[in-house]
Design a protein around this motif. Sequence first.
Motif, PDB file in Angstrom:
ATOM      1  N   GLN A  38       0.823  -1.197   0.000  1.00  0.00           N
ATOM      2  CA  GLN A  38       0.000   0.000   0.000  1.00  0.00           C
ATOM      3  C   GLN A  38       0.868   1.262   0.000  1.00  0.00           C
ATOM      4  OE1 GLN A  38      -3.311  -0.422  -0.371  1.00  0.00           O
ATOM      5  NE2 GLN A  38      -3.196   1.749  -0.776  1.00  0.00           N
ATOM      6  N   TYR A  39       1.958   1.215   0.725  1.00  0.00           N
ATOM      7  CA  TYR A  39       2.896   2.350   0.785  1.00  0.00           C
ATOM      8  C   TYR A  39       3.356   2.733  -0.622  1.00  0.00           C
ATOM      9  CZ  TYR A  39       7.190   4.953   1.866  1.00  0.00           C
ATOM     10  OH  TYR A  39       8.169   5.910   1.927  1.00  0.00           O
ATOM     11  N   SER A  40       3.745   1.729  -1.399  1.00  0.00           N
ATOM     12  CA  SER A  40       4.242   2.019  -2.752  1.00  0.00           C
ATOM     13  C   SER A  40       3.124   2.365  -3.717  1.00  0.00           C
ATOM     14  CB  SER A  40       5.038   0.829  -3.290  1.00  0.00           C
ATOM     15  OG  SER A  40       6.291   0.763  -2.668  1.00  0.00           O
TER      16      SER A  40
ATOM     17  N   ALA B 148       1.630   5.911  -3.216  1.00  0.00           N
ATOM     18  CA  ALA B 148       2.553   7.044  -3.229  1.00  0.00           C
ATOM     19  C   ALA B 148       2.202   8.070  -4.300  1.00  0.00           C
ATOM     20  CB  ALA B 148       3.989   6.551  -3.409  1.00  0.00           C
TER      21      ALA B 148
ATOM     22  N   LYS C  53       8.926  10.318  -1.616  1.00  0.00           N
ATOM     23  CA  LYS C  53       9.008   9.651  -0.310  1.00  0.00           C
ATOM     24  C   LYS C  53      10.196   8.683  -0.337  1.00  0.00           C
ATOM     25  CE  LYS C  53       4.991   7.521   0.129  1.00  0.00           C
ATOM     26  NZ  LYS C  53       3.845   6.875   0.822  1.00  0.00           N
TER      27      LYS C  53
ATOM     28  N   LEU D 154      10.766   2.101  -1.021  1.00  0.00           N
ATOM     29  CA  LEU D 154      10.208   1.068  -0.140  1.00  0.00           C
ATOM     30  C   LEU D 154      11.294   0.393   0.717  1.00  0.00           C
ATOM     31  CD1 LEU D 154       7.650  -0.376   0.772  1.00  0.00           C
ATOM     32  CD2 LEU D 154       8.017  -2.068  -1.027  1.00  0.00           C
TER      33      LEU D 154
ATOM     34  N   ALA E 108      12.008   2.787   3.554  1.00  0.00           N
ATOM     35  CA  ALA E 108      10.896   2.919   4.500  1.00  0.00           C
ATOM     36  C   ALA E 108      10.655   1.613   5.264  1.00  0.00           C
ATOM     37  CB  ALA E 108       9.625   3.322   3.746  1.00  0.00           C
TER      38      ALA E 108
END
Lengths: 291, 291
Positions: free
Chosen positions: A33-35, A38, A96, A99, A102
């Motif tokens: 989900q983070y990637s 983004a 950001k 991945l 992070a």
Amino acid sequence: MFLDSKLAFELDSYFEQAASPMEVHPDVAAAAQYSLGAGGKRIRPALCIGAAKTITSSQCKDSTTVVAVTLELIHTYSLIHDDLPAMDDDDMRRGKPSLHKAFDEATAILVGDGLQARAFELIADAPDLSAEQKVCMIKVLAQAAGMEGMVGGQYIDIQAVDSDMTLDELQAMHEMKTGALIQASLALGGIAAGASDEQLEALDIYGRNIGLAFQVVDDILDVEGDPEALGKTAGKDAEANKPTYVKLLGLDGAKTEAARLLQAAIDALDMFGESADQLRELARYIVERDR
Amino acid sequence: MFLDSKLAFELDSYFEQAASPMEVHPDVAAAAQYSLGAGGKRIRPALCIGAAKTITSSQCKDSTTVVAVTLELIHTYSLIHDDLPAMDDDDMRRGKPSLHKAFDEATAILVGDGLQARAFELIADAPDLSAEQKVCMIKVLAQAAGMEGMVGGQYIDIQAVDSDMTLDELQAMHEMKTGALIQASLALGGIAAGASDEQLEALDIYGRNIGLAFQVVDDILDVEGDPEALGKTAGKDAEANKPTYVKLLGLDGAKTEAARLLQAAIDALDMFGESADQLRELARYIVERDR
């Protein structure tokens, strides 16, 4: 993001589903989900949906949205793997931390692998498509993503540091590394909408030209772009001594080439009339973007 | 290798084609060939072909061989990625340096990615299967390979270092990490041969039990095995302080569990009579192997 906001919202909800089916470990889902969340430019889904609208001129079906999502899944997985220290070693992506910064490298490798599998699963499971359409799409997508396409192009790109390339070699590399998936985006949209062979061929010519234009503009932005707008380190290609269009053609030459490719892409849409307006607009966005 | 020599030869020639389609960069093809040609046990192709023979009792069709190859492509890609320094950091695999040691990390990441794509491409392109069969296979294979299966299991495995797990948790991890692809091997063979739902269910029960037995035996071999026969470092799990069946059940308890799972797997084949003899033999091989 190029897509209108209703469709963008719909895509985002699909991304969430794609990253988080019931049985997925919550850390893996969070990393995916983070990637996916983004906020990339979503050019590939937009091209896919644009191609489908060009063929049918009707509302975007659910199946087309699912198929559009799979292209972003493949693209995102490739960015995650390309950013790894053993590959391009990029710490920032889409503004950001990458991945693997992070989370960690193992998670980045695994999430990339999982997103690739999920793309094929989603097509196999898509509503309102015939089995023949799905098989055709999976073949196109797998070839575009694989050793003959994106993976092969990335391999050549990594080897290209400190090397000289002719314009033809540079073009062949980009046709594999980014062009193949962009062409697949158009093909999948076309197949979803039931395009004829002749229509698919026109979409493919548009895709080949816009795919190359995309890369020429990337090379221009790497020299002229604002790092804040880009969300990634500018000047990286020059620093890594990689062959670029700007290096081979000069800045003005690269701009002329981008304009030529844009025109060739738009010319390829002639047979479609107004129904291809979204693809025309996208082509201009790809060449005129600042990030 | 478990397969008879004619079929093994046929599989090897398919591996060569899988790794080296016309358009693949020769270095990428060589790296893929290096891993595919390292002579694994080919258990997944053997299970796939065994399942197909159980259903049809006839000659193994070309399509079944192609499908069997795709399972080894997925398995090999997962070994390549699992061996990476950021994952299990294994320098040896199948008695030879791991791919990232023989080549480099970037190549290993990319070849793994490419083999995954190729597996889906080969199914989409397989002869003598209906589009419906292909879609069904691709869905099963993608789920088994992805975040809900192999990728998710490997994630849990990496997190498991120095942690305590119950027997249930250990089993759930292995059902994802290795069991899912073993069950998919049987499902794909069954689908290729036109199995009924009831037949697929029996194959699935066999596969679940034999998949777990495989892992229990792996844990036993990690303690008792001969590193030369294994072709990889023994004692690695204990050294890494990973949960294992031997740690939770003791050596004798693990052997009893393997025997129980073997029997459950063989019992699941009752409905098939003699046509399942190859799967019975395979089950015994999986439990009695020394590598």
